[in-house]
Design a protein around this motif. Structure first.
Motif, short mmCIF file in Angstrom:
data_model
loop_
_atom_site.label_atom_id
_atom_site.label_comp_id
_atom_site.label_asym_id
_atom_site.label_seq_id
_atom_site.Cartn_x
_atom_site.Cartn_y
_atom_site.Cartn_z
N GLN A 19 -1.62 0.63 -10.31
CA GLN A 19 -0.17 0.35 -10.38
C GLN A 19 0.53 0.81 -9.09
OE1 GLN A 19 1.64 -0.77 -13.12
NE2 GLN A 19 0.27 -0.49 -14.88
N ALA A 20 0.18 2.01 -8.65
CA ALA A 20 0.83 2.54 -7.44
C ALA A 20 0.50 1.68 -6.23
CB ALA A 20 0.41 3.98 -7.22
N LYS A 23 2.44 -1.59 -6.40
CA LYS A 23 3.86 -1.40 -6.05
C LYS A 23 4.03 -1.24 -4.54
CE LYS A 23 5.47 0.21 -10.45
NZ LYS A 23 5.20 1.29 -11.35
N ARG A 24 3.13 -0.49 -3.93
CA ARG A 24 3.25 -0.29 -2.48
C ARG A 24 3.02 -1.61 -1.73
NH1 ARG A 24 3.50 4.29 0.93
NH2 ARG A 24 3.07 3.59 3.05
N ALA A 27 6.03 -3.80 -2.14
CA ALA A 27 7.17 -3.34 -1.33
C ALA A 27 7.02 -3.87 0.11
CB ALA A 27 7.25 -1.82 -1.34
N TYR A 58 3.46 -8.57 -11.59
CA TYR A 58 3.18 -8.57 -10.15
C TYR A 58 3.04 -9.98 -9.57
CZ TYR A 58 2.46 -3.71 -11.27
OH TYR A 58 2.65 -2.43 -11.73
N GLN A 61 5.85 -11.84 -8.17
CA GLN A 61 6.59 -11.18 -7.08
C GLN A 61 5.89 -11.34 -5.72
OE1 GLN A 61 7.95 -7.11 -8.00
NE2 GLN A 61 7.33 -7.55 -10.08
#
Ligand code: 6PG
Length: 248
Positions: A19-20, A23-24, A27, A58, A61
């Motif tokens: 997940q981390a 997200k990175r 971004a 995800y 996006q």
């Protein structure tokens, strides 16, 4: 682009790590750029991340039309071989999302030999970059994903092998892998991996704790030589994380 000190981020477990990482990556992919270049890694560590990229929230996006997918290394086997890094990423996400085929830049493991494949991939990278010299102010990649081998290797740069010291070539053939699977490899070199805005290591499991401790203490290992023109983040789960007192 200024270099920042490496950052260690510890998350509870492999699921949180995926997940981390997602997200990175997202971004980065949300920045206002015409196109993005991401270098993928092989091994088991990125599997959770790859699955997430093919699933909501995800998947919708990711600006699929604008992202180009490369690999930091691959095993010199056909893509339908279970050991292929490109094949694994395809099965886990690239074949399940609207990524244009021309945005997928796999290492050509159908070349005559690993050196030929390396030369041909180097040429492909140089065409994409628009020059045959990497400029520190203009990184080739937006994100380079890497795993950590149990012997301290990264991509297919194994301890004690000459490819670790290569500074001119962008991509090299690696005739003998230092770890399983023992098939020849093709690997980006350290300066090519470094040409990125963001280098993200994914490390999970107790089995990696000792080697990660050594790497973060600056042992003479390929992973400790990794650097980034931009940021460098060690994203690790609690099992792999060194006890703080173990890190110099
Ligand atoms: C490869 C990789 C390699 C990998 C490490 C960690 O092709 O083998 O790119 O560098 O990242 O060996 O692998 P695991 O995530 O499976 O531990």
């Amino acid at each position: 682009m200024p270099k920042t000190p490496p950052k260690l981020t510890i998350v509870p477990d492999a699921a949180a790590l995926a997940q981390a990482a997602a997200k990175r990556l997202l971004a980065r992919l949300a920045e206002p750029r015409e196109r993005f270049a991401v270098a993928l890694t092989g091994g088991s560590s990125p599997e959770g991340l790859y699955r997430l990229l093919a699933s909501e929230p995800y998947r919708s996006q990711v600006p699929w039309q604008r992202v180009h997918w490369f690999w930091g290394d691959d095993r010199f086997v056909p893509q339908d071989d279970p050991r292929s890094n490109a094949g694994a990423a395809r099965r886990l996400f690239l074949d399940r999302v609207p990524a244009p085929p021309e945005n997928i830049h796999a290492i050509p493991t159908d070349a005559a030999n690993p050196d030929e494949a390396a030369r041909s991939y180097e040429a492909e990278l140089q065409v994409f970059y628009g020059a045959d010299r990497l400029e520190p102010a203009r990184p080739l990649y937006d994100v380079v994903l890497l795993g950590l081998g149990g012997d301290g290797h990264i991509a297919s740069l194994f301890p004690g092998q000459p490819q670790v010291d290569e500074t001119k070539r962008w991509v090299v053939g690696v005739p003998r892998a230092g770890m399983e699977p023992y098939v020849p490899r093709v690997s980006l070199t350290l300066p090519t991996l470094a040409s990125t805005r963001d280098m993200l290591f994914l490390v999970t499991g107790k089995g990696k704790r000792e080697i990660l401790t050594r790497v973060l203490s600056g042992a003479d290992l390929p992973a400790a030589c990794a650097h980034s023109q931009g940021e460098l983040v060690w994203l690790v789960d609690r099992d792999a994380a060194p006890a703080r007192r173990d890190v110099a």
